[in-house]
Design an enzyme around this catalytic site. Structure first.
Site: not given
Ligand code: TEU
Length: 559
Positions: A96, A198, A254, A330-331
């Site tokens: 990442d 990311d 991403e 994971h999100d």
């Molecule tokens: O996630 C990014 C993120 O969460 C946003 O781009 C997204 O648009 C939002 O969730 C609404 O849908 C990345 C990582 O995957 C996440 O785990 C981190 O918390 C975040 O960036 C900050 O690094």
């Protein structure tokens, strides 16, 4: 052919994968210990979520030292052993890359906040207070509240699109970019095979940092001013010149808020900069964008909307770019709970969703635990949740906005990122065999029924089905390069499409419903058609049973 077009990627959230030292937190040795489990499943690439030094405000996405391993996860020697183990098994490892922001504990930020004239000051984005002493604009953080925090010591605000402990780097400052490229070279020269990047399309902000106009909430997420900004592709082309073009890497950006046309600029085979991107259109299918907290809403979605959206991405990028194919990470909540049926048809719908991911055009991503059909979790108390995003939302919803407990917990049950972060269940023993200590967060209470040991014993398990899907994808070039064509585009419950390459065609039929559905009279298999895979037993059936998935190989019209 780029190797990553034929690859299947497995995403590991190391904190929740396997603990070997009894501290209740997963670690690198735990991943190394389970490499044979992963190799048996069959992915080609492992994506390791951040393992760098971090205070873990955002579980590793707040990095304090890009060239050191987080002590809870182990040492650089443990990392080298993991990388060697991955390569020995013929797999690859991508890491990442989190460079839109650092931790506020990173040396760069400690220097930058020490004085306005510190050489590192410009590594971050500072602005004086507004006339009323408040934040310079009305931008909101993804985790609630303002995207600005006042640094008392120097009397200026700094920007953080995420937590206050995650200050945004100033990519307009060339030394920032060079420092990132040096760090990337460090990891690629160690032997890694690529990066998941990311929030990579947030690097270039609107130069004036203007307010978000006409907003119903005090701190709106200012996507129109920080996504796909004016210098983004200039930075990515420079990154490609400086680093990426010198190695044979898988790079996946991403990129929330990117549409298929914009996606070709990132991933075009000739003029693109990245291998592929994660788009978010299907991740926003079930959200109410007018709500004060859209990502916490759950609105009904229709198969027609999902089919239209995925079909657009398939058609627009065919020959002009490359898709990643995912429904989990994971999100976001577990895909079987969000897009399938985590009740009576859990296994069938988990297999159906996997069939979708493995028969569209693009690189399929498996998120740890989805190969078991893991579901969302309903912890009764907010005390069992760990994610900074969930805890901030709970506080704002319950105390600032006085929503009732049941309503707020229901929103968290449906959409919390912690749904995907419960520790991996290896078996039915204490703590699912994840740790001999106290797990950093509780396991899903259904781990005695849903765990890897059970799944590997059962030839009809979701795990066994994923093994078959991976073998099927390797065996048929049409699943990599074939043209996508949707059939029966207005069917209320069937999603039917073909992938055609020369004289070969793969037909996929998915019943996205709990109802049995008659085989459509206007859908005829071609002579010579043979079934490649199905998620019901060997007993033949004409009608499509609830959440039934079938894939056929047949001659194309050209044959
Ligand atoms: O996630 C990014 C993120 O969460 C946003 O781009 C997204 O648009 C939002 O969730 C609404 O849908 C990345 C990582 O995957 C996440 O785990 C981190 O918390 C975040 O960036 C900050 O690094």
């Amino acid at each position: 052919m780029s190797w990553w077009k034929q690859s299947v990627v497995y995403q590991i959230y190391p904190r929740s994968f396997k603990d070997t030292d009894g501290d209740g937190i997963g670690d690198l040795r735990g991943v190394t210990e389970q490499l044979d489990y992963l190799a048996r499943l069959g992915p080609d690439v492992l994506w390791l979520c951040p393992v760098y030094a971090s205070p873990n405000v955002d579980n590793g996405y707040d990095i304090s030292d890009y060239r050191a391993i987080m002590p809870e996860f182990g040492t650089m020697d443990d990392f080298r052993a993991l990388l060697a183990g991955v390569h020995e098994r013929g797999m690859r490892l991508i890491m990442d890359l989190v460079v839109n922001h650092t931790s506020d504990q990173h040396e760069w930020f400690r220097q930058a906040r020490s004085a306005r004239d510190n050489p590192h000051r410009e590594f971050y984005i500072w602005r004086p207070p507004a006339a009323d002493g408040g934040p310079p604009n009305n931008w909101g953080s993804h985790f609630g509240g303002s995207a600005w925090t006042l640094d008392e010591g120097t009397g200026e605000y700094y920007l953080h699109l995420f937590a206050p402990e995650q200050p945004d780097l100033n990519w307009a400052h060339p030394p920032v970019r060079q420092a990132v490229y040096d760090m990337m070279r460090f990891w690629v020269d160690l032997g890694i095979d690529g990066f998941r990047m990311d929030t990579i399309n947030m690097l270039s902000k609107h130069p004036d940092l203007p307010d978000v106009a006409l907003t119903s909430t005090p701190y709106p997420i200012a996507e129109e001013h920080f996504l796909n900004g004016p210098h983004l592709h200039e930075y990515l082309r420079e990154m490609k010149r400086e680093v990426l073009s010198h190695y044979d890497l898988l790079t996946v950006g991403e990129t929330p808020g990117v549409d298929p046309v914009q996606a070709t600029e990132f991933t075009h085979p000739d003029r693109g900069t990245l291998s592929m991107i994660f788009q978010f259109d299907h991740m926003r299918l079930d959200t109410d964008r007018t709500h004060w907290a859209p990502r916490w809403t759950s609105t009904p979605w229709t198969l027609a909307d999902l089919r239209a959206l995925l079909g657009r991405w398939q058609r627009e990028l065919h020959g002009r770019g490359w898709n990643s194919l995912y429904l989990s990470n994971h999100d976001v909540p577990r895909m079987v709970s969000r897009f399938g049926n985590d009740g009576p048809y859990r296994a069938e719908s988990a297999k159906l969703l996997a069939t979708l991911l493995f028969t569209l055009q693009g690189t399929p991503y498996i998120y740890q635990g989805d190969e078991l059909g893991m579901t969302n979790v309903h912890f009764a108390s907010i005390g069992d949740y760990r994610d900074v995003d969930a805890l901030n939302f709970y506080r704002e919803a319950r105390f600032d906005r006085q929503l009732d407990e049941a309503e707020v917990m229901a929103m968290i049950w449906r959409k919390s990122r912690d749904n995907a972060r419960t520790p991996f269940p290896w078996n039915a023993s204490a703590n699912g065999g994840f740790t001999t200590g106290v797990p950093w967060m509780p396991l899903n209470p259904n781990y005695p029924q849903i765990n890897a040991e059970e799944a590997q014993r059962d030839p009809a398990s979701v795990y066994a089905y994923y093994q078959q899907l991976i073998r099927m994808r390797r065996a048929h070039a049409a699943l990599v390069d074939g043209r996508y064509d949707a059939l029966l585009d207005d069917h209320p419950s069937l999603y039917v499409y073909t992938r055609t390459l020369g004289k070969t065609q793969v037909l996929t039929v998915l019943n996205f419903s709990t109802q049995t559905c008659a085989w459509p009279s206007d859908l005829a298999l071609r002579p010579g058609a043979q079934q490649l895979i199905g998620n019901y037993g060997p007993e033949p059936a004409l009608d499509l049973r609830p959440y039934e998935a079938r894939v056929y190989l047949q001659p194309s019209a050209a044959s």
